[in-house]
Write a protein that holds these residues in place. Structure first.
Motif, short mmCIF file in Angstrom:
data_model
loop_
_atom_site.label_atom_id
_atom_site.label_comp_id
_atom_site.label_asym_id
_atom_site.label_seq_id
_atom_site.Cartn_x
_atom_site.Cartn_y
_atom_site.Cartn_z
N GLY A 90 32.05 -21.47 4.12
CA GLY A 90 33.36 -21.60 3.49
C GLY A 90 33.35 -21.78 1.99
O GLY A 90 34.41 -21.80 1.35
N ALA A 91 32.17 -21.90 1.38
CA ALA A 91 32.12 -22.17 -0.06
C ALA A 91 32.24 -20.91 -0.90
O ALA A 91 31.93 -19.80 -0.45
CB ALA A 91 30.81 -22.88 -0.40
N ARG A 92 32.72 -21.09 -2.12
CA ARG A 92 32.56 -20.07 -3.16
C ARG A 92 31.22 -20.39 -3.82
O ARG A 92 31.03 -21.49 -4.34
CB ARG A 92 33.69 -20.19 -4.17
CG ARG A 92 33.51 -19.23 -5.35
CD ARG A 92 34.65 -19.30 -6.34
NE ARG A 92 34.56 -18.19 -7.28
CZ ARG A 92 35.48 -17.91 -8.18
NH1 ARG A 92 36.58 -18.66 -8.27
NH2 ARG A 92 35.32 -16.88 -9.00
N VAL A 93 30.29 -19.44 -3.81
CA VAL A 93 28.94 -19.73 -4.28
C VAL A 93 28.64 -18.96 -5.56
O VAL A 93 28.81 -17.75 -5.62
CB VAL A 93 27.90 -19.35 -3.20
CG1 VAL A 93 26.49 -19.67 -3.69
CG2 VAL A 93 28.19 -20.07 -1.90
N SER A 94 28.18 -19.68 -6.57
CA SER A 94 27.69 -19.01 -7.78
C SER A 94 26.25 -19.41 -8.01
O SER A 94 25.84 -20.52 -7.68
CB SER A 94 28.54 -19.40 -8.99
OG SER A 94 28.55 -20.80 -9.15
N VAL A 102 27.64 -20.54 -14.35
CA VAL A 102 27.79 -21.20 -13.06
C VAL A 102 28.67 -22.44 -13.18
O VAL A 102 29.57 -22.69 -12.35
CB VAL A 102 26.40 -21.56 -12.48
CG1 VAL A 102 26.53 -22.58 -11.34
CG2 VAL A 102 25.71 -20.30 -11.99
N LEU A 103 28.45 -23.21 -14.27
CA LEU A 103 29.24 -24.44 -14.45
C LEU A 103 30.71 -24.14 -14.67
O LEU A 103 31.58 -24.99 -14.42
CB LEU A 103 28.67 -25.26 -15.60
CG LEU A 103 27.33 -25.95 -15.29
CD1 LEU A 103 26.81 -26.71 -16.50
CD2 LEU A 103 27.47 -26.88 -14.08
N SER A 104 31.00 -22.90 -15.15
CA SER A 104 32.41 -22.55 -15.39
C SER A 104 33.22 -22.56 -14.09
O SER A 104 34.44 -22.62 -14.13
CB SER A 104 32.49 -21.17 -16.05
OG SER A 104 32.15 -20.16 -15.11
#
Lengths: 443, 443, 443, 443
Positions: free
Chosen positions: C67-71, C114-116
């Motif tokens: 379920g996550a949005r992964v970067s 990624v932190l964005s």
């Protein structure tokens, strides 16, 4: 019945131990089973000069069940198990002439005792019996003989080369099922075993120097490594030296090895491998042992001369106190003291160190432990028994040469051993056999 | 100048890699140095059928510096390094006929190209060149040749046995400095290397089945064990099987091994070692590779027939989807899907499993990695170069037989290698030499 | 969708390779299966700074299915597999910012990318992402994070000790099923693999120096020994040094090791382990590699200064030609020449030697090979996934500290792995459990 | 002076052997040296319940030189070396209560003898002394105590968990320099040693089953593998089971292992690990030994019940003849016979097999050999001596808990050991120390 042994009262313990060995020698048991029916040695005298151990006992009984009169003497003054000798005489009727720690004179007297039976077949371990025959006035000659060791085979080939070999010998040592297994796995394990029983020393973390990288040396190095040692190999043959390097060992000259070793084992078949020039370089408390056939590999005479003092500190462990300093450098007078006080490390005019020799420089696995395990002697002695049968059947056709064990015997011994271990292997398929004999099928 | 190679533009990379190999072949360098002065092959044509790798390049250059015209073709359709071939042609003037992944027809055409130079000396790796000569109409015959592999020597001895060998061959494979090192340490390392490059699979904890316990098999088993595998050995020869047992491996029949193996490697020199009856017993995702000379050890034809689907999942990794179930048992339709969803373990009418074959069943160390390291080929190829010199000097005295490498060459190669590695070994003392040649000194 | 990758056309090869890895990660598959139903990360953003390899891809997909949005960005400039990055973006919709051989500026720009996404959970491998958060102006803070490596945990504990850790971290590295397996068996195998792919050097017979005897160092030493090397260990901690001695290795100071090593590998987590004073002592052709997290263990700056010439001789193999002589001592002008002629060993005013650095001193298993095998990452990443789930469920109760992986997770991962390998183990009997919890039963 | 020992005439041999051990315990010697000046135990009574071996003797003397009155009893009925006991009493004035093969009643009487001296400090090996104190009416309590073994620590933690621990204990077992070395390298070597002295069996080629993969089990498995065995591990903990798999061993349930093992060794610290359900599955001639602290791991009671006949066939080797058939299946009446005739393999109504138990199921390294080598006990007992000193100095601050050995002691012991072995290691440079304590330096 004749014999010369230590103590007949030891026979009970000997009998139990022979039984134990017998139960671990299934291949020889199959041979014995057949021999007891076929009696291939009926009416023959067989004389054996072998280490008088439980396994040799089982071989002797095998030859006896095959119809032979068997006489036995030791192939080393320090390898006899007196309880086994007693049991062989009193339980099994084998004529044994052998006492542990007998002197050299008695040793050769015992060889003569065996020869007094005029054996048609001789079994040797180091070639002392066959060379005695060659040195004395020939009143008779055996039909043939066998030889168990690398050292013995080297001696016999020297005799053959000089054109002086008087009767045919089968070099049992050269059978694959002998030297690939006995010399490697047998000597490997039993050498470490002998060192541990004598010293109870931790092998892990020691610098363990193996002199000689033949099959015995390979076995010793393999087991020392498997015990956690840092193994150093000393070799003079470039092929073997290179193999030792590729096996991951450090290969050093004896002098360099002498300065760093904690434990030294010789297995070269040669003389004075460790000598004065090396003793003086060694560290305090270095341990020296030999696994070669004769007690000549460590030059004990020059060590005796170097020593200020010599004493037995444990059974079969001789301490030599010598002046030349080792690491750490300790005053001689401290080393002489026998207390638990701290040995002070201070410079005095007489610095010294202690070297320990195991089993008087004789085969450490036999002097300090029980020799090879029954499981490997099973194969070596099955080869012996079958080679004796081969001589009994073919002696009139054999030339005065050193022969190999017939390949069929070698293969058979291996096959029986696998069967006894309950290990099944595949046979080649027809297609596979055909392929191997064809040159036409390529890419 | 003639040649048939993949791409001349690869020569730059090839040159660098040949230089790298050359720097790791110090014994061959010493030979090359002498040859470049003495020119022992002046005016001769030498034809070589070898794996076209960086190490072979260094050998070819050595022969060329010695005065020969050198032509080279591949000894395996999948082992050629195309950059090396290009550099040999364009940087060094060697006539090369070899393209990676060439078909069998081209493969033999390239052998004919080399033979068109009528080489006086042939070098073989698997005996395809020499057997081509024996199969065609003889218009000419070489003076002599060499053979690099166990497989080739078996073929040549079959020829010799039939009395049909047409010219003398030196079995370089049988030199100690060849098969003791190249077959064991070389094949051992490079086989694991090939499997890792193809699969990146963790060896630790796998059941790793080695078929054949000759020198190659021993090396593979040793390195698999050293990588943490639980090694199983399959053998048909009782002597080798027993040695494997004593080395601590499980020895099983091929059928029993088939059912438990994670990785299988063949190194027997024989045909159909792993076949239909074994494929059907295997677990899902078992990996199959070959390190024997020819691609006949895994019966790929019957595997093709078994397969429902076949595809390349990674370079040089072919997946065979077959119906017979493995562990875990999976529905075929799941296995066909190419997603990351979970493979459900449920019974359906069509259960199946996946088997992976590396490098099309050809030598995995050459198909999936770079072949033997230069350091071992250094010795093998020093033996080759010196054996060629021996032929050039003695060809008129040699019979049409398979010869061993002269022992002096073997010893010399070992000595030079130790020197190059900066390892000093002792020589025997006078006393020691004398002792070894005497039979009289005993206990 | 955002991303910054090398080449979208590589995605096809990447997808195949991800599938291959996935098939070798059964524990993570079981986790993924459950996550895809339970969706524990529904609505969350997860940011990962990890080596962009096939195994990481499988982890990223697991998080996404949950379920996550992964970067994802790289945790090392040289470890990205560009085909995997492409497939993650175009086949699976993961936002990836990572290009193999990116410079340091880009490297940190990608971390910022990624932190964005303001991830609630961060995954780190070496703590570059978490330390970036700690160094910049805090605009937001994650709920919690995980750390994969020994090096990262050391950094985080330093932060914690200073009282400056801003959010809770689970030290996945400290799970038994992580560091006992990944650091030892994973790093052990993949380090040797990296060296072989880069050099194709024979390990057998080399002096192989391992700097650091933590779990990574132990694994490297074990596999080097298993490859036939003579292993030397360099340590500063007496406990570890003593363990290395007892394991049969030589333990030397770095200076003594420098003078004899053929191959050097660092795995200490510390800086300048091999430095100028060591380079000048090394032998000609010594090879240097690093398996520690950062490229600081080999002091490349001072090596650069020492070098007369520097060039890439093979992919990821840099040759440094330096003046200080090694063994054998060679004239610099010979070493500059790029031919196959013999290097003459003669004294000139400018003697020199060649040193080879692999993969620019970065993690050799990732720079020169494919990183850890999927089979070990399976456990490490199952720990990661389950630790992320633990954070998602418990973040509001966790203090700003470095936590261990909950023991239940660790045990579960081991149990699932055994099951996947089809290995059954016994459970304790009632009687046995009772006995263990009693103190009263003695002799 | 009080004592209860076997025979005072054995003291001479004991003294020599104690001296031998002392010379191999350099760390303890350094401690003794300091203690003899500082007298940290002046006026104290110390009571020890330890294996009465040469190494324990050196520890006892160390405590005595430090000013204590030392009394000593055995921690196992079968581990006492009677010559050592005699020398301790008559040469060194230690009060010893211990006779090899004493019965359980005498064993506990001897513990009471030691307690009659009201020791302020107790030393335990298995916690029999401390548990005796906890079970009897408390007339006095020691200041503190130490515990040497894993088993003892488990018992004490059970006591602590119940809130019933009456005085503080330092768990010497948990020191790195204890369990990492003593339990692994010590138990590993001495277990094999015990088996060899009892059986002289070839380890090579056997299936060797190790029950328990803690530090002792790991050591035993490592040395069995290093001796050429094919090792099988039995475990109940998934983490340890998985580690065994990755180390290349087969991991099986006890039932599966029972059916294939040649040699079994238990080292679990638990009860009835091998029991009736396993005995009946075993092969003919299987050998069973225990290396765990108590003689409960092999269920001898149920084996006794199974047995048709039981006898001692060698010192410390008991043969159990049982009805259930093994491989090969043999008639019971053949097995009863004590001759060397061939055992016929034929079906009868009473098939049977022989199982061999070593050292009555007690610690095989102490019952059949001499226990751990002095070199490892050196570290364990230096920890003991220094922990006793810690108690003497800090007893008034210690809670009634189980404590770890202070890390400083652990590090010191390792450092002294390295020094005694003449091994130099580097210290961290300033730069390196700083780097390790910083979190800011990243990629």
């Amino acid at each position: 019945m004749q014999y010369d042994i230590k103590d007949k009262n030891l026979s009970k313990a000997g009998k139990k131990r022979i039984e134990w060995a017998s139960n671990r020698m299934p291949v020889l048991e199959l041979v014995r089973n057949r021999f007891s029916k076929e009696k291939p040695f009926k009416g023959l005298s067989i004389g054996a000069c072998l280490h008088v151990t439980t396994e040799t006992a089982v071989l002797a009984l095998t030859l006896k069940e095959a119809g032979a009169r068997v006489s036995l003497c030791a192939s080393n003054p320090l390898s006899t198990q007196d309880d086994v000798a007693a049991s062989l005489v009193f339980d099994y009727g084998i004529e044994v002439f052998s006492i542990r720690q007998e002197d050299t004179k008695t040793y050769y007297k015992h060889i003569e005792s065996v020869l007094s039976f005029k054996p048609q077949i001789t079994l040797d371990d180091g070639a002392d019996l066959v060379s005695t025959i060659h040195k004395r006035k020939q009143t008779y000659l055996p039909w043939g003989g066998t030889e168990e060791t690398t050292t013995g085979v080297i001696r016999l080939r020297a005799l053959e080369k000089e054109g002086r070999l008087l009767y045919p010998i089968i070099a049992v040592n050269d059978a694959f099922t002998k030297h690939l297994f006995d010399n490697r796995y047998g000597t490997g394990q039993s050498t470490i075993d002998g060192i541990l029983r004598a010293t109870n020393k931790l092998i892990s973390g020691t610098v363990f120097v193996v002199c000689g990288y033949g099959f015995c040396g390979r076995g010793i190095a393999m087991r020392a490594k498997g015990s956690g040692a840092n193994v150093v190999v000393v070799e003079t043959d470039p092929l073997k030296a290179l193999e030792a390097v590729m096996d991951g060992y450090r290969v050093l000259s004896m002098k360099k090895a002498a300065a760093i070793g904690d434990i030294f084992v010789t297995a070269t078949g040669d003389v004075s491998v460790i000598r004065k020039e090396h003793f003086i370089l060694m560290k305090d408390k270095a341990i020296l042992a030999n696994s070669g056939h004769f007690n000549v590999e460590i030059d004990l005479k020059s060590l005796d001369k170097l020593a200020v003092k010599k004493r037995e500190v444990k059974p079969f462990v001789t301490e030599y106190l010598i002046k030349s300093p080792g690491h750490p450098s300790l005053p001689l007078r401290t080393l002489r003291r026998r207390t638990l006080s701290v040995a002070k490390c201070q410079a005095t005019r007489s610095q010294g160190k202690r070297l320990y020799v195991l089993g008087e420089g004789r085969l450490v696995n036999l002097a300090c432990a029980e020799g090879h395990p029954a499981e490997v002697m099973d194969m070596s002695f099955a080869n012996q028994a079958l080679s004796c049968e081969y001589i009994a059947k073919n002696y009139d056709k054999l030339k005065k040469k050193v022969f190999s064990v017939p390949q069929a015997i070698d293969q058979k011994v291996a096959g029986l051993k696998l069967k006894a271990m309950n290990i099944d292997i595949d046979a080649l398929t027809k297609e596979q056999k055909k392929y191997l004999s064809s040159w036409q099928e390529g890419t």
